[in-house]
Design a protein around this motif. Sequence first.
Motif, PDB file in Angstrom:
ATOM      1  N   VAL A 113      63.290  -7.585  11.425  1.00 36.20           N
ATOM      2  CA  VAL A 113      62.566  -8.861  11.389  1.00 36.20           C
ATOM      3  C   VAL A 113      61.345  -8.735  10.484  1.00 36.20           C
ATOM      4  N   TYR A 114      60.653  -7.608  10.561  1.00 31.54           N
ATOM      5  CA  TYR A 114      59.477  -7.356   9.723  1.00 31.54           C
ATOM      6  C   TYR A 114      59.863  -7.331   8.245  1.00 31.54           C
ATOM      7  N   ARG A 115      60.957  -6.645   7.909  1.00 35.25           N
ATOM      8  CA  ARG A 115      61.408  -6.552   6.518  1.00 35.25           C
ATOM      9  C   ARG A 115      61.796  -7.931   5.986  1.00 35.25           C
ATOM     10  N   ASP A 116      62.476  -8.724   6.807  1.00 39.71           N
ATOM     11  CA  ASP A 116      62.859 -10.073   6.380  1.00 39.71           C
ATOM     12  C   ASP A 116      61.616 -10.932   6.137  1.00 39.71           C
TER      13      ASP A 116
ATOM     14  N   ALA B  34      60.171 -10.040   2.834  1.00 40.42           N
ATOM     15  CA  ALA B  34      60.977 -10.620   1.755  1.00 40.42           C
ATOM     16  C   ALA B  34      60.628 -12.094   1.541  1.00 40.42           C
ATOM     17  N   LEU B  35      60.315 -12.799   2.626  1.00 35.11           N
ATOM     18  CA  LEU B  35      59.924 -14.205   2.502  1.00 35.11           C
ATOM     19  C   LEU B  35      58.630 -14.349   1.706  1.00 35.11           C
ATOM     20  N   ASP B  36      57.736 -13.358   1.861  1.00 34.41           N
ATOM     21  CA  ASP B  36      56.472 -13.376   1.118  1.00 34.41           C
ATOM     22  C   ASP B  36      56.651 -12.959  -0.337  1.00 34.41           C
ATOM     23  N   GLY B  37      57.831 -12.436  -0.667  1.00 33.04           N
ATOM     24  CA  GLY B  37      58.077 -11.964  -2.027  1.00 33.04           C
ATOM     25  C   GLY B  37      57.324 -10.699  -2.360  1.00 33.04           C
ATOM     26  N   ARG B  38      57.006  -9.891  -1.306  1.00 27.46           N
ATOM     27  CA  ARG B  38      56.248  -8.662  -1.524  1.00 27.46           C
ATOM     28  C   ARG B  38      57.207  -7.506  -1.790  1.00 27.46           C
ATOM     29  N   PHE B  39      56.737  -6.596  -2.638  1.00 30.03           N
ATOM     30  CA  PHE B  39      57.561  -5.439  -2.987  1.00 30.03           C
ATOM     31  C   PHE B  39      57.051  -4.147  -2.357  1.00 30.03           C
TER      32      PHE B  39
ATOM     33  N   TYR C  94      55.024 -14.908  11.736  1.00 26.04           N
ATOM     34  CA  TYR C  94      56.483 -14.826  11.749  1.00 26.04           C
ATOM     35  C   TYR C  94      57.002 -13.392  11.613  1.00 26.04           C
ATOM     36  N   CYS C  95      56.123 -12.448  11.238  1.00 28.98           N
ATOM     37  CA  CYS C  95      56.556 -11.054  11.077  1.00 28.98           C
ATOM     38  C   CYS C  95      57.090 -10.463  12.383  1.00 28.98           C
ATOM     39  N   PHE C  96      56.533 -10.906  13.513  1.00 30.44           N
ATOM     40  CA  PHE C  96      56.947 -10.372  14.809  1.00 30.44           C
ATOM     41  C   PHE C  96      57.287 -11.467  15.820  1.00 30.44           C
TER      42      PHE C  96
END
Length: 512
Positions: free
Chosen positions: A458-461, A464-469, A477-479
């Motif tokens: 859920v954290y990784r998704d 990805a929504l933030d477009g961070r690398f 929403y991270c948790f």
Amino acid sequence: MSPNVLRWFSLVALLWLQSINGTNLSFPAYSSQLKEFLSISQFKLNYLSFASDAGKVLGFISGIAAIHLPLPLVLLAGGSLGFAGYGLQYLCIVKKMFTLSFYQIWGLSFLAGNSICWINTACFIVAITGFPLNRQVAVGITASYQALSGKIYTDIVHTFFYSSQREAASGYLLLSSLVPLACCLVTAPMLMREAKAMSFSSRDVNVGFIFLFVVTIATGIYSVATSLLPVPAVLALIGIVLFLLAPLAIPSGVRLEELMSSTRSQQKVYNLEAPIEEDQKKEEEVDEKAIVGVREEVEWTKLWKRLDFWIYFGLYLFGPTVGIVFMNNLGQISESRGCAATSSLVALSSSFGFFGRLLPSLLDYFLSRNRYMPSSPVSMAVSLVAMVASFLLLLIDSDIALYVSTGMIGVFSGALTSLSVTMTAELFGTKHFGVNHNIVVGSIPIGSFAFGLFAAKVYRDGAALDGRFDGKCFGMYCFQTTLIFWGMLCSVATVLATVLYLRNRKFYSQKL
């Protein structure tokens, strides 16, 4: 030294051991820095936190060892395993003396996690056998001190290692390696395994436990206050050390009373002294017969045949384990919500966990005689309902909600941990307790891996929504989904606790 004095010295030794044995509780305080040092993803960080819990899979070995080896050796084995597990990580990650692969570091974390089981096994056996009539009280008080570990290590790091984040992380690893082994070396000669053939003076026990309750509650209040208020770390640490030394007054007082009684008895006539000794023997016999609260003795090889075991295993998997998984992810939860005071949250959770582990003992000691004390499964069900409410409260985007929920989860997960020790003895007996309880605790690595993996996904998704690398996620929403999932798991555990009570309600009604 008389057995009675040694018994109290053993209890004080358990307090010291447990206060430094929760080395995994400080992991959230340096997990973010460890993630950067090793250049690993959130998934791999979850694997590292899981490794410490996975060490409990082999915890039953410590229980088997306790059957065949002296408890001081079991204790020293635990300290040595932690010394190797954390020490080699320190030399590799911080000092760069050699290079280890991620899987080798995982193995060292596994070893360090297993070391906790060895020390716990020795402590629980001493508490149960040393105070058979008050085992919930003895176990609860000593187990509560383990929740102080996060607070103690944080204060030491802030005092001696906090010039930079990197140095703080190295401090946690170094302390986790050295402090438990040093404490094991100091306390090993103080442990007493058996309490047979000794007089259980109800007066000594009552006075000793009441004094210990006062000291313990004062320690918890001090710990919470210094976690919330801007108190210099060095002063907070000095205060904790003084509170840890205070229980030494109990064995010292018992020894003084014995010396005074011996002096008075020498002035009595032998014929007048004989009935006293006879009454003392009768008191011992009555006390031995009063050791109740165990349904039957179940050998660890036969646990898997018991339906109660599987219900209890599921209860521990979906209940106390979820609280541990929350703590493992507390650093990332705090960071994702924009709260920079992760170490304060760790200290706060540790301090409230201290009260949570102590609470069942307080209730058992003061309410059980009046038949008001609920059974262990009922108490666990109530604690689990409160855990569900805590996870729902975390869905509110507020630092206050974060602090309140962290404190609540610390209290009730601590209570669940303390209650579980007593319930294992109630359901399966004390003869094979060291192995049986470590098998139940084996549910922790299963939940740590599965529930932690879900949180990492859920954290990784969210990242990805933030477009961070860089793999970092910021926002509620991270948790959010993870918190709802954890709350659902605790709801399942509540149902299992209720079922366990209904299946054993006749036993618990007789126990009351």
